[in-house]
Motif scaffolding. Structure first.
Motif, PDB file in Angstrom:
ATOM      1  N   LEU A 300       0.831  -1.198   0.000  1.00  0.00           N
ATOM      2  CA  LEU A 300       0.000   0.000   0.000  1.00  0.00           C
ATOM      3  C   LEU A 300       0.869   1.254   0.000  1.00  0.00           C
ATOM      4  O   LEU A 300       0.651   2.179  -0.803  1.00  0.00           O
ATOM      5  CB  LEU A 300      -0.917  -0.003   1.231  1.00  0.00           C
ATOM      6  CG  LEU A 300      -1.706   1.289   1.474  1.00  0.00           C
ATOM      7  CD1 LEU A 300      -2.702   1.527   0.353  1.00  0.00           C
ATOM      8  CD2 LEU A 300      -2.418   1.237   2.833  1.00  0.00           C
ATOM      9  N   LEU A 301       1.843   1.303   0.896  1.00  0.00           N
ATOM     10  CA  LEU A 301       2.721   2.484   0.946  1.00  0.00           C
ATOM     11  C   LEU A 301       3.467   2.651  -0.373  1.00  0.00           C
ATOM     12  O   LEU A 301       3.654   3.776  -0.865  1.00  0.00           O
ATOM     13  CB  LEU A 301       3.719   2.341   2.103  1.00  0.00           C
ATOM     14  CG  LEU A 301       3.120   2.411   3.514  1.00  0.00           C
ATOM     15  CD1 LEU A 301       4.179   2.102   4.554  1.00  0.00           C
ATOM     16  CD2 LEU A 301       2.519   3.788   3.767  1.00  0.00           C
ATOM     17  N   ASN A 302       3.865   1.548  -0.958  1.00  0.00           N
ATOM     18  CA  ASN A 302       4.606   1.579  -2.219  1.00  0.00           C
ATOM     19  C   ASN A 302       3.756   2.190  -3.328  1.00  0.00           C
ATOM     20  O   ASN A 302       4.146   3.172  -3.972  1.00  0.00           O
ATOM     21  CB  ASN A 302       5.028   0.156  -2.576  1.00  0.00           C
ATOM     22  CG  ASN A 302       5.813   0.088  -3.869  1.00  0.00           C
ATOM     23  OD1 ASN A 302       6.188   1.120  -4.443  1.00  0.00           O
ATOM     24  ND2 ASN A 302       6.062  -1.104  -4.359  1.00  0.00           N
ATOM     25  N   ILE A 303       2.566   1.620  -3.562  1.00  0.00           N
ATOM     26  CA  ILE A 303       1.772   2.090  -4.697  1.00  0.00           C
ATOM     27  C   ILE A 303       1.135   3.450  -4.421  1.00  0.00           C
ATOM     28  O   ILE A 303       0.879   4.214  -5.356  1.00  0.00           O
ATOM     29  CB  ILE A 303       0.693   1.061  -5.105  1.00  0.00           C
ATOM     30  CG1 ILE A 303      -0.282   0.774  -3.983  1.00  0.00           C
ATOM     31  CG2 ILE A 303       1.343  -0.203  -5.600  1.00  0.00           C
ATOM     32  CD1 ILE A 303      -1.359  -0.235  -4.354  1.00  0.00           C
ATOM     33  N   VAL A 304       0.895   3.770  -3.137  1.00  0.00           N
ATOM     34  CA  VAL A 304       0.376   5.103  -2.830  1.00  0.00           C
ATOM     35  C   VAL A 304       1.438   6.164  -3.090  1.00  0.00           C
ATOM     36  O   VAL A 304       1.147   7.243  -3.624  1.00  0.00           O
ATOM     37  CB  VAL A 304      -0.133   5.170  -1.373  1.00  0.00           C
ATOM     38  CG1 VAL A 304      -0.330   6.608  -0.930  1.00  0.00           C
ATOM     39  CG2 VAL A 304      -1.447   4.416  -1.251  1.00  0.00           C
ATOM     40  N   GLU A 305       2.679   5.880  -2.728  1.00  0.00           N
ATOM     41  CA  GLU A 305       3.751   6.836  -3.016  1.00  0.00           C
ATOM     42  C   GLU A 305       3.955   6.979  -4.520  1.00  0.00           C
ATOM     43  O   GLU A 305       4.179   8.082  -5.032  1.00  0.00           O
ATOM     44  CB  GLU A 305       5.056   6.380  -2.347  1.00  0.00           C
ATOM     45  CG  GLU A 305       5.042   6.445  -0.825  1.00  0.00           C
ATOM     46  CD  GLU A 305       4.725   7.829  -0.293  1.00  0.00           C
ATOM     47  OE1 GLU A 305       5.006   8.820  -0.990  1.00  0.00           O
ATOM     48  OE2 GLU A 305       4.184   7.932   0.820  1.00  0.00           O
ATOM     49  N   ARG A 306       3.865   5.869  -5.243  1.00  0.00           N
ATOM     50  CA  ARG A 306       3.945   5.934  -6.705  1.00  0.00           C
ATOM     51  C   ARG A 306       2.781   6.768  -7.255  1.00  0.00           C
ATOM     52  O   ARG A 306       2.954   7.647  -8.101  1.00  0.00           O
ATOM     53  CB  ARG A 306       3.887   4.529  -7.306  1.00  0.00           C
ATOM     54  CG  ARG A 306       5.169   3.725  -7.187  1.00  0.00           C
ATOM     55  CD  ARG A 306       4.925   2.282  -7.614  1.00  0.00           C
ATOM     56  NE  ARG A 306       6.170   1.521  -7.708  1.00  0.00           N
ATOM     57  CZ  ARG A 306       6.802   1.248  -8.834  1.00  0.00           C
ATOM     58  NH1 ARG A 306       6.325   1.677  -9.973  1.00  0.00           N
ATOM     59  NH2 ARG A 306       7.919   0.550  -8.832  1.00  0.00           N
ATOM     60  N   GLY A 307       1.565   6.443  -6.762  1.00  0.00           N
ATOM     61  CA  GLY A 307       0.392   7.163  -7.239  1.00  0.00           C
ATOM     62  C   GLY A 307       0.430   8.636  -6.885  1.00  0.00           C
ATOM     63  O   GLY A 307       0.005   9.490  -7.675  1.00  0.00           O
TER      64      GLY A 307
END
Length: 582
Positions: A300-307
């Motif tokens: 979640l943290l990964n894709i939220v930071e990407r997003g």
């Protein structure tokens, strides 16, 4: 999470869909919780049966329950994937539609500072990252959090709260590590997006100019330049992967430590007869179920930071103000043009591109604009079409300033053929009928005859249904120009603009087209820019521009008698024509 706040408008619009998907996720979490509990009960029953020397122990109900749970989990997982991911794909479609609409509304000033490759990267790669966050991000966040809470409740309330506290001791360390890693991912992914934009731009340039590259023998040089940018992009993505790779070791180390604490303290509790073996087995399985929430939080943290990084780039463009204000609603009732003291400079330029220009174009007349390269001819046309913004009241149409008309209504007054004859990858007939999709075949052929391209088209194997290829690559420059002229003529706009649109045709064909225009379109006003003066000698008035200033003004007969640029260029071109004839 700032990203989810920014996307709250979408979540509100599709709250029913998300609610159904989240309820299915909750169902999966509840069913999964029952598995360790049932296994623990079966183990304790087997142990009890062994200790009490019971003849038979029936664990088939437990096995049947586990089978039913498996079927239920499978059905619910299929359902939430179908609903949740389908909805997130709809977000991507909406963002790309808005993105394209914003691009269509921007003027020349916007495109002079934004590269094609960067815009393409934002519309594809960046939107994909936002779409992923709206799908898998919601999944990871909700499912991970729900599973984490439910498992903790079972571990605290049903099994043993003391063992649970001991097992959770490494978790604060994991939370701190996640925070550090997520910041690193955001920073590196932002750099990776910028590198991808540059790579996209280089790719677009390479494909568009491949013929020039081959003609100049620059394959090796361009390949090296492309490889350099590609390596930078690969290096940026590698740094993102390095940061992301830190999640798994942190999770495994912390959970392994938690398992060590659990087994040590759990064994002591069993020794003290405060915990059964089945309970420890169930607790260990529940602790194993915490692996998914931890991975979910990391993902979640990964894709939220990407997003988030991608959303900043997309939102920056969506919030970019229109370079041309389009709030007016009036529509011109006539096409008479008046220009008074027109002065214009490009942004960040201290030199006037046009300086104190004044002229009139009555309806049905022909205006020619000539002059050396760089004298401001095309800039003047762009100002007349309001692709650049001029000062108020310098340009009037039908007695009103251009800013008082809506852009669509204003530009509907012009049939424009630019210097770069652009054709779409569709048939010739579709290219001609681009501004009038409902035009009949007879109407298409009629304008093709005026543009002297009809016979050329008939010589193609599929005639008007011939596919022209990307940007009209299968046609010659002259054929592309004449198809664009036919397209402009089909629109029947009050003002026809030919911006050096006859440069790729021979003099004989040029004169045929001019004659056809005079005979068939004498009610239409025309603005013709040309370096070949034979194309404009019939004009009612000719403007001679030099360095943005109006040096001469008059008709052909008047200008050739004056000692100026026009008469000298006319004499030179006539001598050149005689030499070619001999």
């Amino acid at each position: 999470m700032t990203l989810f706040n920014n996307l709250s408008w979408f979540f509100r619009e599709h709250w029913r869909t998300y609610l159904v998907a989240l309820l299915m996720l909750a169902g999966v979490a509840m069913l999964n919780l029952a598995v360790p509990y049932l296994i623990g009960l079966a183990i304790d029953e087997l142990i009890t049966a062994t200790e009490t020397t019971t003849a038979e122990t029936d664990i088939r109900p437990y096995l049947l329950a586990l089978f039913v749970l498996g079927i239920g989990v499978y059905a619910l997982r299929y359902g939430w994937r179908l609903i949740l991911f389908g909805t997130s794909y709809r977000l991507g479609s909406i963002l790309r539609a808005r993105f394209y609409q914003r691009l269509c509304k921007q003027g020349q000033a916007f495109y002079s500072i934004n590269s094609t490759g960067d815009l393409m990267a934002r519309a594809t790669n960046d939107v994909d990252a936002i779409e992923l966050a709206a799908g898998e991000g919601v999944l990871s966040g909700f499912d991970g959090l729900l599973t984490f809470i439910l498992v903790l409740i079972i571990m605290f309330a049903v099994i043993d709260w003391r063992l649970t506290l001991v097992a959770l001791m490494p978790f604060p360390v994991m939370a701190w590590a996640f925070h550090r890693i997520s910041r690193s991912v955001h920073q590196h992914f932002q750099q990776a997006l910028d590198c991808f934009s540059r790579l996209n731009q280089k790719t677009q340039e390479a494909l568009s100019g491949i013929r020039l590259v081959k003609a100049m023998g620059r394959e090796e040089i361009e390949s090296q330049a492309f490889s350099s940018i590609s390596e930078q992009a690969a290096d940026s993505n590698y740094r993102v992967a390095q940061a992301e790779a830190c999640y798994d070791p942190v999770i495994h180390v912390c959970l392994s430590t938690a398992l060590l604490f659990t087994m040590s303290y759990g064994t002591w509790l069993i020794w003290q007869q405060q915990l059964s073996i089945g309970q420890l087995a169930s607790f260990t399985m529940y602790l194993g179920q915490l692996i998914w929430p931890m991975f979910a939080f990391g993902w979640l943290l990964n894709i939220v930071e990407r997003g988030s990084a991608a959303f900043k780039r997309v939102d920056q463009l969506l919030k970019t103000a229109d370079t041309i204000n389009d709030k007016a609603v009036l529509t011109p009732t006539g096409a008479e043009l008046r220009v008074r003291n027109l002065t214009f400079s490009y942004p960040n330029s201290h030199t006037a591109t046009l300086n104190q220009l004044s002229f009139d174009l009555p309806a049905g007349k022909v205006l020619a604009i000539v002059g050396p390269t760089g004298s401001g001819k095309t800039t003047l046309i762009q100002l007349l079409m309001r692709q650049w913004q001029s000062e108020p009241d310098m340009i009037l149409m039908d007695g009103l300033a251009l800013s008082q008309y809506s852009l669509k209504a204003l530009r509907d007054q012009y049939a424009y053929v630019p210097q770069d004859s652009f054709l779409f990858s569709i048939s010739i007939a579709e290219n001609i009928a681009l501004t009038s999709p409902s035009a009949s075949q007879d109407e298409i052929e009629a304008v093709a005859k005026i543009a002297c391209i009809h016979q050329d088209i008939l010589s193609f194997p599929e005639a008007y249904q011939t596919q022209v290829g990307e940007r009209g690559v299968t046609l010659s420059g002259g054929q592309r120009q004449r198809i664009c002229i036919a397209r402009a003529l089909l629109s029947k706009a009050p003002v026809l603009i030919l911006d050096d649109a006859l440069s790729a045709v021979d003099v004989h064909t040029e004169q045929q087209i001019i004659t056809h225009l005079k005979d068939s379109r004498n009610e239409q006003s025309s603005i013709i820019i040309s370096h070949r003066l034979s194309a404009v000698e019939h004009a009612d008035e000719t403007l001679v521009l030099t360095h943005g200033c109006l040096q001469q003004q008059g008709n052909h007969d008047q200008l050739i008698t004056q000692d100026g640029w026009y008469s000298r260029m006319w004499t030179y071109q006539r001598m050149e024509a005689r030499l070619e004839e001999t």
